[in-house]
Motif scaffolding. Sequence first.
Motif, mmCIF file in Angstrom:
data_model
loop_
_atom_site.group_PDB
_atom_site.id
_atom_site.type_symbol
_atom_site.label_atom_id
_atom_site.label_comp_id
_atom_site.label_asym_id
_atom_site.label_seq_id
_atom_site.Cartn_x
_atom_site.Cartn_y
_atom_site.Cartn_z
ATOM 1 N N LEU A 44 33.806 47.421 36.985
ATOM 2 C CA LEU A 44 34.060 46.170 38.660
ATOM 3 C C LEU A 44 33.576 44.988 37.766
ATOM 4 O O LEU A 44 33.242 43.999 38.900
ATOM 5 N N THR A 45 32.954 44.451 37.002
ATOM 6 C CA THR A 45 32.106 43.351 36.958
ATOM 7 C C THR A 45 32.666 42.093 35.879
ATOM 8 O O THR A 45 33.823 42.055 35.012
ATOM 9 N N TRP A 46 33.493 41.074 37.131
ATOM 10 C CA TRP A 46 34.521 40.493 36.726
ATOM 11 C C TRP A 46 34.071 39.344 36.233
ATOM 12 O O TRP A 46 34.806 39.046 35.686
ATOM 13 N N GLN A 47 32.839 39.202 35.752
ATOM 14 C CA GLN A 47 32.846 38.529 35.010
ATOM 15 C C GLN A 47 32.804 38.807 32.943
ATOM 16 O O GLN A 47 32.742 38.191 32.583
ATOM 17 N N ASN A 48 32.556 39.704 33.267
ATOM 18 C CA ASN A 48 33.207 40.364 31.790
ATOM 19 C C ASN A 48 34.659 40.416 31.176
ATOM 20 O O ASN A 48 35.338 41.533 32.033
ATOM 21 N N ALA A 49 35.063 39.557 30.448
ATOM 22 C CA ALA A 49 36.359 39.526 30.202
ATOM 23 C C ALA A 49 36.993 41.663 30.074
ATOM 24 O O ALA A 49 38.702 41.372 30.275
ATOM 25 N N THR A 50 36.212 42.484 29.166
ATOM 26 C CA THR A 50 36.908 43.141 28.280
ATOM 27 C C THR A 50 36.540 44.433 29.733
ATOM 28 O O THR A 50 36.386 45.647 29.122
ATOM 29 N N SER A 51 35.819 44.372 31.040
ATOM 30 C CA SER A 51 35.425 45.219 31.807
ATOM 31 C C SER A 51 36.972 45.938 31.585
ATOM 32 O O SER A 51 38.211 45.383 32.097
ATOM 33 N N ARG A 52 36.789 47.085 32.205
ATOM 34 C CA ARG A 52 38.356 47.684 32.849
ATOM 35 C C ARG A 52 39.031 47.715 33.935
ATOM 36 O O ARG A 52 40.238 47.421 33.834
ATOM 37 N N ALA A 53 38.677 46.790 34.961
ATOM 38 C CA ALA A 53 39.414 46.510 36.857
ATOM 39 C C ALA A 53 39.864 44.969 35.736
ATOM 40 O O ALA A 53 40.744 44.956 36.249
ATOM 41 N N ASN A 54 39.481 44.250 34.898
ATOM 42 C CA ASN A 54 39.727 42.783 34.334
ATOM 43 C C ASN A 54 40.868 43.627 33.422
ATOM 44 O O ASN A 54 42.433 42.862 33.836
ATOM 45 N N GLN A 55 40.915 44.280 32.598
ATOM 46 C CA GLN A 55 41.694 44.738 31.926
ATOM 47 C C GLN A 55 43.271 45.109 32.487
ATOM 48 O O GLN A 55 44.169 45.060 32.592
ATOM 49 N N TYR A 81 42.571 48.371 50.627
ATOM 50 C CA TYR A 81 42.202 48.009 49.311
ATOM 51 C C TYR A 81 41.589 46.553 49.273
ATOM 52 O O TYR A 81 41.116 45.745 49.901
ATOM 53 N N PRO A 82 40.183 46.446 48.909
ATOM 54 C CA PRO A 82 39.449 46.013 47.832
ATOM 55 C C PRO A 82 40.530 44.559 47.231
ATOM 56 O O PRO A 82 41.198 44.746 46.749
ATOM 57 N N THR A 83 40.558 43.248 47.752
ATOM 58 C CA THR A 83 41.111 42.123 46.859
ATOM 59 C C THR A 83 40.862 42.043 45.517
ATOM 60 O O THR A 83 39.421 41.305 45.637
ATOM 61 N N TRP A 84 41.623 41.971 44.231
ATOM 62 C CA TRP A 84 41.171 41.634 42.870
ATOM 63 C C TRP A 84 41.836 40.822 42.311
ATOM 64 O O TRP A 84 42.507 40.805 42.303
ATOM 65 N N TRP A 85 41.021 39.416 41.959
ATOM 66 C CA TRP A 85 41.615 38.802 41.320
ATOM 67 C C TRP A 85 42.750 38.190 41.985
ATOM 68 O O TRP A 85 43.965 37.658 41.387
ATOM 69 N N GLY A 86 42.912 38.559 43.599
ATOM 70 C CA GLY A 86 44.072 37.680 44.822
ATOM 71 C C GLY A 86 45.421 39.276 44.921
ATOM 72 O O GLY A 86 46.159 38.865 45.561
ATOM 73 N N LEU A 87 44.861 39.940 44.119
ATOM 74 C CA LEU A 87 45.771 40.639 43.804
ATOM 75 C C LEU A 87 45.326 42.115 43.980
ATOM 76 O O LEU A 87 43.915 41.934 44.380
ATOM 77 N N PRO A 88 46.230 43.762 45.294
ATOM 78 C CA PRO A 88 46.056 44.544 45.329
ATOM 79 C C PRO A 88 45.533 45.514 43.548
ATOM 80 O O PRO A 88 45.828 45.434 42.683
ATOM 81 N N PRO A 89 44.551 45.727 43.684
ATOM 82 C CA PRO A 89 43.778 47.274 42.623
ATOM 83 C C PRO A 89 45.349 47.580 42.043
ATOM 84 O O PRO A 89 46.169 48.246 43.109
ATOM 85 N N ARG A 90 45.781 47.935 40.854
ATOM 86 C CA ARG A 90 46.617 48.199 40.750
ATOM 87 C C ARG A 90 46.803 49.898 40.271
ATOM 88 O O ARG A 90 48.086 50.233 40.659
#
Length: 155
Positions: A44-55, A81-90
Motif C-alpha cells: 500500500l506504500t503509494w510513494q513506491n512506484a513498484t508497490s502492488r497497489a500502484n501497479q 472502499y478506500p479511494t486509491w489514486w482517485g479511483l476505487p481499488p481494482r
Amino acid sequence: MEKAIVVYFSCTGTTAKKAELLAELLKTKARRLQAKIPYTQADLTWQNATSRANQEQEDGTSRPEFVPLELPKFETLFLGYPTWWGLPPRLIETFLESLDLTGKRVVLFTTSGSSTPEKGLAELKHHFPQVEFGPVKRVNNATATELATWIKTLK
C-alpha cells in the motif's frame, strides 16, 4: 430478499468502521470483501512506484482476486472502499464483474485522505454502463446522524 446489503473493502480499518455504522443504520450485516492475497503495508506504500497497489491502479485491466462472499438476494448494494489514486481499488471492479446486477442499485461510499469520489464514480459508470449507480458519498468523518440523513435522501 433483503432491501439493502453492505459490502466493503478495507485494508486499514477506516472504511470498515463506516461500513459497520452504515449496516447498523440499515439494519443489515456488513460483509467484508477480502483480497485473496491480502495487502501488506508495503503493498500500500503509494510513494513506491513498484508497490502492488500502484501497479494495480496503473493497469486498468488488473483484476485482483477476492475471497468468495455468500450474499443474500438484495435490491440495493451499498459498496464501500478506500479511494486509491482517485479511483476505487481494482478489487472493486473484480467484485462488480462477478455479480449479476440486473435490476439492482449500487450505492457507493468511500474514504479518502484527499480525493473526491466523483472520479471513481465516473470510472465505474464507464466500465459498468448497465449498472444503476446511486450517488457516491465520501464518509471519512460522517457521523451516524449524517449517514442516516444521507440514507433518507436515497429512498
